[in-house]
Design a protein around this motif. Structure first.
Motif, short mmCIF file in Angstrom:
data_model
loop_
_atom_site.label_atom_id
_atom_site.label_comp_id
_atom_site.label_asym_id
_atom_site.label_seq_id
_atom_site.Cartn_x
_atom_site.Cartn_y
_atom_site.Cartn_z
N MET A 224 0.84 -1.20 0.00
CA MET A 224 0.00 0.00 0.00
C MET A 224 0.87 1.25 0.00
SD MET A 224 -3.05 -0.86 2.63
CE MET A 224 -3.99 -2.37 2.49
N ALA A 225 0.46 2.22 -0.82
CA ALA A 225 1.20 3.48 -0.86
C ALA A 225 0.44 4.58 -0.13
CB ALA A 225 1.46 3.88 -2.31
N CYS A 226 -0.84 4.79 -0.52
CA CYS A 226 -1.59 5.89 0.11
C CYS A 226 -2.46 5.40 1.27
CB CYS A 226 -2.45 6.61 -0.94
SG CYS A 226 -3.85 5.62 -1.51
N GLY A 227 -3.04 4.22 1.15
CA GLY A 227 -3.89 3.67 2.21
C GLY A 227 -5.31 4.21 2.23
N GLY A 229 -7.27 4.79 -0.88
CA GLY A 229 -8.02 4.58 -2.12
C GLY A 229 -7.65 5.51 -3.26
N ALA A 230 -6.56 6.25 -3.15
CA ALA A 230 -6.25 7.26 -4.17
C ALA A 230 -5.29 6.79 -5.25
CB ALA A 230 -5.68 8.50 -3.49
N CYS A 231 -4.40 5.83 -4.95
CA CYS A 231 -3.32 5.54 -5.89
C CYS A 231 -3.55 4.28 -6.73
CB CYS A 231 -1.99 5.42 -5.15
SG CYS A 231 -1.85 3.91 -4.16
N MET A 232 -4.49 3.46 -6.35
CA MET A 232 -4.81 2.18 -7.02
C MET A 232 -3.65 1.17 -6.92
SD MET A 232 -7.87 2.66 -7.89
CE MET A 232 -8.35 1.29 -8.91
N GLY A 233 -2.69 1.45 -6.08
CA GLY A 233 -1.52 0.58 -5.96
C GLY A 233 -1.83 -0.77 -5.32
N CYS A 234 -2.98 -0.88 -4.67
CA CYS A 234 -3.29 -2.12 -3.94
C CYS A 234 -4.44 -2.86 -4.59
CB CYS A 234 -3.65 -1.77 -2.50
SG CYS A 234 -5.10 -0.72 -2.39
N ARG A 245 -9.93 -2.10 -4.30
CA ARG A 245 -8.73 -1.64 -3.60
C ARG A 245 -8.67 -2.27 -2.21
NH1 ARG A 245 -10.85 4.30 -4.45
NH2 ARG A 245 -12.64 3.06 -3.83
N CYS A 247 -7.09 -1.32 0.33
CA CYS A 247 -7.12 -0.35 1.42
C CYS A 247 -8.51 0.24 1.64
CB CYS A 247 -6.11 0.77 1.18
SG CYS A 247 -6.53 1.82 -0.22
FE1 FES Z 1 -3.45 3.59 -2.64
FE2 FES Z 1 -4.84 1.43 -1.87
S1 FES Z 1 -2.86 2.02 -1.27
S2 FES Z 1 -5.36 2.88 -3.40
#
Ligand code: FES
Length: 263
Positions: A224-227, A229-234, A245, A247
């Protein structure tokens, strides 16, 4: 409701097997935190490293104090292990959906692989000693710390341990224990599986539960990058198509909703 806190560290003790147990004080967080939720913690007071890290909530000590238990595995957790009582860190939480509440007639079977135990410990504390706890790891030194295993024993009706190399508990995979528990069906009530650990393990647990026709909830350990819901990284690939997501819609999912990549 999540909030950004300046959390005060009350303690940060080594508890064995490379783990630390940290108490954090933040006004009201213990009142709202639920099992399966997590916090994003900035591991230093400056901007290096830039990203905060996710930590599953291990317990609520009081309305204003939560605990996390983390393993020192990289730069972020090395820096975190240097922090001491009185230090303050930025913390966002509690985040995520958490596990669904354990029904009265259910027998929760908590399945932990490696360092996936913190959210399950919190859940065990809400089950009035009804949980069957299965703890698995490659070897003894990868199991949860001894005092955590002792805590699980106090909170649960049964604790079983499996290691792949046989250095502690029963020899084999955690999924062997799960299959054995479900086969015996000696418990009073409807079994429901709650699992946290590496994705390959969660996939195997999910397959066993599906085959047995049992409800299964998994807490996904995505990066997780932002935690928030903003970055879609998860993002996680879902069975109905599209992504969720970890997070925001998770980290806990009904295991049938996930499109598992089977090894
Ligand atoms: Fe960024 Fe889930 S960590 S959307």
């Amino acid at each position: 409701m999540n909030k950004l806190y300046r959390a005060e560290i009350l303690s940060n003790k080594a508890v064995g097997r490379g783990y630390r147990r940290m108490k954090l004080k933040a006004e009201g967080i213990g009142k709202t935190a639920a099992p399966g939720q997590f916090v994003m913690l900035r591991v230093t007071r400056n901007l290096d490293p830039l990203l905060a890290r996710p930590f599953g909530i291990f317990s609520t000590v009081s309305g204003n104090i939560i605990e996390i238990v983390y393993r020192i595995v990289g730069r972020g957790t090395i820096l975190l292990s240097d922090a001491g009582p009185g230090d303050e860190l930025f913390m966002l939480g509690p985040l995520g959906n958490g596990f669904p509440a354990v029904r009265k007639n259910a027998v929760p079977i908590l399945v932990s692989g490696g360092s996936g135990f913190p959210p399950l410990y919190f859940l065990a504390s809400k089950t009035r000693k009804r949980a069957v706890v299965l703890l698995g790891a490659k070897s003894e030194d990868c199991l949860p710390p001894k005092d955590v295993i002792g805590g699980f024993k106090k909170l649960s009706s049964q604790v079983r341990i499996a290691t792949e190399d046989g250095s502690a508990g029963e020899t084999g995979l955690i999924t062997d224990l799960l299959a054995d528990v479900l086969e015996r069906r000696s418990m009073k009530g409807e079994p429901v599986v709650y699992a946290c650990g590496p994705n390959a393990m969660l996939c195997a647990v999910s397959m066993i539960a599906q085959k047995a026709g049992i409800e299964c909830y998994v807490s996904m350990e995505e990066r997780m990058a932002c935690g928030v819901g903003a970055c879609m990284g998860c993002s996680i690939h879902m069975n109905m198509g599209g992504y969720s997501r970890a997070c925001k819609e998770g980290p806990v999912f009904d295991s049938r909703e996930i499109r598992w990549k089977q090894p």
